[in-house]
Enzyme design. Structure first.
Site, PDB file in Angstrom:
ATOM      1  N   ASP A   4       2.868   9.642  12.056  1.00 53.93           N
ATOM      2  CA  ASP A   4       3.263   8.258  12.218  1.00 53.93           C
ATOM      3  C   ASP A   4       2.049   7.498  12.786  1.00 53.93           C
ATOM      4  OD1 ASP A   4       6.110   6.741  12.467  1.00 53.93           O
ATOM      5  OD2 ASP A   4       4.631   5.948  13.900  1.00 53.93           O
ATOM      6  N   ASP A  50      -3.516  -0.553   4.544  1.00 53.55           N
ATOM      7  CA  ASP A  50      -3.105  -0.977   3.199  1.00 53.55           C
ATOM      8  C   ASP A  50      -1.592  -0.780   3.197  1.00 53.55           C
ATOM      9  OD1 ASP A  50      -3.362  -1.750   0.525  1.00 53.55           O
ATOM     10  OD2 ASP A  50      -3.609   0.316  -0.158  1.00 53.55           O
ATOM     11  N   PRO A  90      -1.889   7.296  -2.305  1.00 52.84           N
ATOM     12  CA  PRO A  90      -2.429   8.577  -2.792  1.00 52.84           C
ATOM     13  C   PRO A  90      -3.943   8.750  -2.608  1.00 52.84           C
ATOM     14  CG  PRO A  90      -2.011   7.096  -4.632  1.00 52.84           C
ATOM     15  CD  PRO A  90      -1.525   6.369  -3.402  1.00 52.84           C
ATOM     16  N   GLY A  91      -4.631   7.745  -2.092  1.00 55.09           N
ATOM     17  CA  GLY A  91      -6.038   7.998  -1.772  1.00 55.09           C
ATOM     18  C   GLY A  91      -7.041   7.074  -2.439  1.00 55.09           C
ATOM     19  N   GLY A  92      -6.572   5.997  -3.053  1.00 57.75           N
ATOM     20  CA  GLY A  92      -7.489   5.065  -3.724  1.00 57.75           C
ATOM     21  C   GLY A  92      -8.544   4.515  -2.766  1.00 57.75           C
ATOM     22  N   LYS A  93      -8.079   3.922  -1.660  1.00 56.52           N
ATOM     23  CA  LYS A  93      -9.025   3.299  -0.714  1.00 56.52           C
ATOM     24  C   LYS A  93      -9.855   4.386  -0.021  1.00 56.52           C
ATOM     25  CE  LYS A  93      -6.692  -0.744  -1.091  1.00 56.52           C
ATOM     26  NZ  LYS A  93      -5.650  -0.211  -1.970  1.00 56.52           N
ATOM     27  N   GLU A 121      -1.214   9.733   6.156  1.00 54.71           N
ATOM     28  CA  GLU A 121      -0.050   9.301   5.373  1.00 54.71           C
ATOM     29  C   GLU A 121       1.209   9.831   6.053  1.00 54.71           C
ATOM     30  OE1 GLU A 121       0.868   7.352   2.747  1.00 54.71           O
ATOM     31  OE2 GLU A 121       2.874   8.147   3.095  1.00 54.71           O
ATOM     32  N   ALA A 144      -2.681   5.932   3.705  1.00 56.67           N
ATOM     33  CA  ALA A 144      -3.766   6.278   2.774  1.00 56.67           C
ATOM     34  C   ALA A 144      -3.341   6.843   1.421  1.00 56.67           C
ATOM     35  CB  ALA A 144      -4.711   7.252   3.449  1.00 56.67           C
ATOM     36  N   CYS A 201      -0.078  -5.469  -1.698  1.00 59.83           N
ATOM     37  CA  CYS A 201      -0.082  -5.911  -3.099  1.00 59.83           C
ATOM     38  C   CYS A 201       1.072  -6.907  -3.274  1.00 59.83           C
ATOM     39  CB  CYS A 201      -0.059  -4.749  -4.086  1.00 59.83           C
ATOM     40  SG  CYS A 201       1.118  -3.481  -3.741  1.00 59.83           S
TER      41      CYS A 201
HETATM   42  N1  SAM Z   1      -3.942   2.981   0.496  1.00 59.35           N
HETATM   43  C1  SAM Z   1      -3.314   3.679  -0.596  1.00 59.35           C
HETATM   44  C2  SAM Z   1      -4.265   3.765  -1.757  1.00 59.35           C
HETATM   45  O1  SAM Z   1      -5.198   2.958  -1.841  1.00 59.35           O
HETATM   46  O2  SAM Z   1      -4.093   4.664  -2.591  1.00 59.35           O
HETATM   47  C3  SAM Z   1      -2.001   3.031  -0.977  1.00 59.35           C
HETATM   48  C4  SAM Z   1      -1.074   2.853   0.192  1.00 59.35           C
HETATM   49  S1  SAM Z   1       0.527   2.271  -0.202  1.00 59.35           S
HETATM   50  C5  SAM Z   1       0.246   0.613  -0.546  1.00 59.35           C
HETATM   51  C6  SAM Z   1       1.296   2.262   1.343  1.00 59.35           C
HETATM   52  C7  SAM Z   1       1.515   3.628   1.969  1.00 59.35           C
HETATM   53  O3  SAM Z   1       2.156   3.438   3.239  1.00 59.35           O
HETATM   54  C8  SAM Z   1       2.419   4.539   1.173  1.00 59.35           C
HETATM   55  O4  SAM Z   1       1.770   5.742   0.900  1.00 59.35           O
HETATM   56  C9  SAM Z   1       3.627   4.756   2.071  1.00 59.35           C
HETATM   57  O5  SAM Z   1       4.143   6.059   1.991  1.00 59.35           O
HETATM   58  C10 SAM Z   1       3.071   4.486   3.451  1.00 59.35           C
HETATM   59  N2  SAM Z   1       4.103   4.070   4.426  1.00 59.35           N
HETATM   60  C11 SAM Z   1       5.410   3.801   4.204  1.00 59.35           C
HETATM   61  N3  SAM Z   1       6.029   3.496   5.353  1.00 59.35           N
HETATM   62  C12 SAM Z   1       5.114   3.577   6.332  1.00 59.35           C
HETATM   63  C13 SAM Z   1       5.130   3.393   7.740  1.00 59.35           C
HETATM   64  N4  SAM Z   1       6.253   3.051   8.368  1.00 59.35           N
HETATM   65  N5  SAM Z   1       4.003   3.588   8.431  1.00 59.35           N
HETATM   66  C14 SAM Z   1       2.863   3.928   7.792  1.00 59.35           C
HETATM   67  N6  SAM Z   1       2.770   4.105   6.459  1.00 59.35           N
HETATM   68  C15 SAM Z   1       3.873   3.939   5.742  1.00 59.35           C
END
Ligand code: SAM
Length: 462
Positions: free
Chosen positions: A158, A175, A110-113, A131, A108, A228
């Site tokens: 996790d 996401d 930084p929190g956009g969705k 997160e 989640a 993305c």
């Molecule tokens: N959903 C967020 C938003 O809209 O602001 C953006 C999420 S970003 C694309 C992906 C997120 O997954 C990051 O914050 C990252 O730290 C986290 N991440 C990295 N490795 C991960 C893992 N193994 N399991 C779960 N989340 C993970």
């Protein structure tokens, strides 16, 4: 040819069968980066004089990128700076919000969705925003607190830690962390970091995350999967393997043709792509997976006993009852003297999640009890349900509002001593404690503006 240019060409050509790869390449290399924001409808009610993002009721494109740090309303959770393509989430979630729902945003920060979804949800709904990376979980928590909705929990876990919530959620959002191809125009370093082996590694991680959280989704629920990226390995291939293994199916999403979203199907996986040469925004791919069977949620038979929080008995709640309005809540002590509130309907869930997870935030921060004094916690100022009639209010100007967010003490000699709520353009920005010759500023250091405020650069969205 520089290696980053070779990478860019390679990625564009890989989607040649889905779109015009030359046009994609040209736009990533040559065009301006659009800037978009999503307004918080609880804090800004008026329509802004900017181009609308067509698929989002409160999304706008700004004509150029301002220094967001120098707008007090940015710090007050009045809007969120977000990629326009990501705002498409609204089209998927909105049809499910006619009744209260439970949503799990797995990746989640930084929190956009999360901030978007929570604005769409009905009263009585719940959002768990998780997160895995600790520092990012705190940024997520700041953004959620400032957005001001009450029915939200932030965890730092996790994805596999949520198995105790088997069949609990109606909507799960993944996401996923990805190779970042859709950000090539915005952040050139993603081109340098990209490699086929990184794509491979990301797809394995994405698959693992999907399997880790699938159990938390109720039968009949939906899992929204997005990245993305443009490539098929992290999208169609991850989704098609997943639905083949779980017996799930993909759902089709309807949209207006002139939004120029690209629908692509492969082995039952239906993906919707936002290409920067076709829609105004960065690259993004999303699909919706429907669950048909699985375990229904069974609430724990005995009330869980969370050791790290204490629910305050009804008879001792009088002190806190006037802090929030129209909100059926329980009140609990998080650490010694730190009091929060949470939706009454989710009492058992609150105890359960505190028992199993690292909870960073849950509900509304209320007060810190120090001796006989009740000092409002800074986050309370942002809550939509804060009963603002309990404190004197002071509307401040742009410069003073930024000084508050810089954590400077203010001079408020003309008002009575004690706690004062500050507003800027009518939006609540925080509390100060007026002690006569100055007003102390409890704004959290970790949230404060670090850059210098030059008066000629200050601005505001309103
Ligand atoms: N959903 C967020 C938003 O809209 O602001 C953006 C999420 S970003 C694309 C992906 C997120 O997954 C990051 O914050 C990252 O730290 C986290 N991440 C990295 N490795 C991960 C893992 N193994 N399991 C779960 N989340 C993970």
């Amino acid at each position: 040819m520089k290696s980053s240019e070779a990478t860019l060409l390679h990625v564009c050509k890989a989607v040649n069968h889905i779109t015009d790869s030359e046009a994609l390449h040209s736009v990533i290399t040559n065009s301006e980066i659009p800037v978009s924001i999503r307004v918080n409808p609880n804090k800004i009610q008026q329509t802004l004089p900017y181009e609308k993002v067509q698929w989002c009721s409160h999304g706008y494109y700004l004509p150029k990128r301002p220094i967001f740090t120098l707008d007090p309303l940015f710090h007050a959770g009045a809007y969120y700076v977000q990629e326009a393509a990501s705002m498409f989430l609204e089209q998927i979630v909105a049809p499910y919000t006619y009744k209260p729902v439970k949503v799990f945003d797995v990746c989640a920060a930084p929190g956009g969705k999360s901030t978007h979804v929570i604005s769409l949800l009905q009263r009585g709904s719940l959002l768990v925003a998780n997160e895995v990376i600790r520092s990012r979980a705190h940024i997520l928590s700041e953004n959620i607190i400032k957005w001001g909705k009450s029915n939200c929990v932030v965890t730092n876990n996790d994805p596999k830690d949520f198995d105790f919530l088997s069949g609990f959620f109606d909507i799960v959002i993944v996401d996923a962390p990805c190779s970042g191809e859709g950000m090539f125009r915005k952040d050139v370093s993603t081109i340098q970091e990209w490699s086929p082996s990184h794509v491979d590694l990301c797809s394995k991680r994405q698959t693992r995350i999907l399997h880790d959280v699938w159990n938390t989704l109720a039968p009949g629920g939906i899992l929204i999967y997005s990245t993305c990226t443009f490539n098929e390995i992290e999208n169609e291939d991850v989704v098609s393997d997943f639905i083949a293994q779980t017996g799930a199916t993909c759902k089709q999403i309807s949209f207006f043709q002139d939004w120029n979203i690209t629908e692509h199907e492969k082995k039952g996986a239906v993906c919707y792509r936002f290409f920067p040469h076709k829609t105004k925004g960065e690259g993004f791919t999303i699909s919706v997976i429907c669950k048909h069977n699985g375990t229904e949620f069974e609430p724990p038979k005995r009330t869980p006993q969370a050791k790290n929080i204490t629910i305050i008995p009804e008879k001792n709640r009088l002190h806190f009852s006037n802090l929030i309005q129209n909100y059926q809540s329980i009140v609990y002590e998080r650490q010694k003297g730190i009091i929060w509130s949470f939706a009454k309907d989710y009492r058992k869930f609150l105890l359960d999640i505190y028992m199993h997870c690292n909870v960073i935030h849950a509900g509304i921060p209320l007060v810190h009890i120090q001796g006989h004094k009740l000092n409002p916690l800074p986050g309370l100022a942002f809550a939509n349900s804060f009963n603002s009639s309990i404190l004197p209010k002071l509307e401040v100007d742009l410069y003073t509002a930024l000084r508050y967010f810089k954590k400077e003490s203010l001079e408020i000699s003309h008002m009575s001593k004690g706690w004062i709520q500050l507003t800027y353009k009518g939006v609540s920005i925080g509390f100060v404690k007026n002690i006569g010759n100055r007003a102390n500023n409890p704004y959290p250091q970790e949230w404060s503006i670090k850059m210098n405020v030059h008066q000629n650069q200050m601005w505001s969205i309103l």
